[in-house]
Design a protein around this motif. Structure first.
Motif, short mmCIF file in Angstrom:
data_model
loop_
_atom_site.label_atom_id
_atom_site.label_comp_id
_atom_site.label_asym_id
_atom_site.label_seq_id
_atom_site.Cartn_x
_atom_site.Cartn_y
_atom_site.Cartn_z
N TYR A 78 0.80 -1.22 0.00
CA TYR A 78 0.00 0.00 0.00
C TYR A 78 0.84 1.28 0.00
O TYR A 78 0.56 2.20 -0.74
N THR A 79 1.85 1.34 0.80
CA THR A 79 2.63 2.58 0.89
C THR A 79 3.55 2.78 -0.30
O THR A 79 4.13 3.85 -0.46
N ASP A 80 3.71 1.78 -1.15
CA ASP A 80 4.58 1.89 -2.33
C ASP A 80 3.84 2.43 -3.55
O ASP A 80 4.47 2.83 -4.52
N TYR A 81 2.52 2.39 -3.56
CA TYR A 81 1.77 2.88 -4.70
C TYR A 81 1.93 4.40 -4.79
O TYR A 81 1.89 5.10 -3.77
N LEU A 82 2.10 4.88 -5.99
CA LEU A 82 2.30 6.32 -6.18
C LEU A 82 1.00 7.08 -6.10
O LEU A 82 -0.06 6.59 -6.51
N THR A 83 1.06 8.29 -5.55
CA THR A 83 -0.08 9.19 -5.57
C THR A 83 0.00 10.01 -6.84
O THR A 83 1.06 10.14 -7.46
N HIS A 84 -1.13 10.56 -7.24
CA HIS A 84 -1.19 11.31 -8.49
C HIS A 84 -0.68 12.74 -8.27
O HIS A 84 -1.06 13.40 -7.32
N ALA A 85 0.20 13.18 -9.13
CA ALA A 85 0.72 14.55 -9.04
C ALA A 85 -0.35 15.49 -9.57
O ALA A 85 -0.84 15.33 -10.69
N VAL A 86 -0.71 16.45 -8.75
CA VAL A 86 -1.75 17.41 -9.14
C VAL A 86 -1.12 18.61 -9.79
O VAL A 86 -0.11 19.10 -9.41
#
Length: 86
Positions: A78-86
Motif C-alpha cells: 500500500y505505501t509503495d503505490y504512487l499518488t497522483h501529481a496534481v
C-alpha cells in the motif's frame, strides 16, 4: 501488554511475525456463491490507489492493483503505490 502484540506466534501450521491479524473480509462482500461483487473491485482499487477519492474527483488515472502486495506482510504494498501529481 501492547508489547506482547509484536511477539511472534504460531496459529496451527502458520507462523506469524506478530499477533496482529485480520480475517479476509472480501468473502463478506461476495455473493452467497462466493462470486465477487463491485465492492471487491472498489476495495482493490482503494488498496492500490491511496488517493482514490482525489483521483476520482479529478478524473485522474488509477493505479493497477497488484493482489500480491495486498496486506501480505512484506515490504511491498500500500505505501509503495504512487499518488497522483496534481
Amino acid at each position: 501488554m501492547l508489547n506482547s502484540l509484536w511477539t511472534p506466534t504460531t496459529v496451527g501450521d502458520v507462523s506469524l511475525p506478530h499477533r496482529l491479524i485480520m480475517a479476509p473480509m472480501t468473502r463478506d462482500r461476495s455473493t452467497p456463491e462466493g462470486v465477487p461483487t463491485e465492492l471487491n473491485a472498489v476495495g482493490a482499487l482503494a488498496l492500490a490507489t491511496p488517493d482514490l477519492v482525489e483521483r476520482l474527483r479529478s478524473d485522474a488515472p488509477l493505479n493497477t492493483p497488484d493482489p500480491a502486495t495486498f496486506c501480505g506482510g512484506g515490504v511491498a504494498g500500500y505505501t509503495d503505490y504512487l499518488t497522483h501529481a496534481v
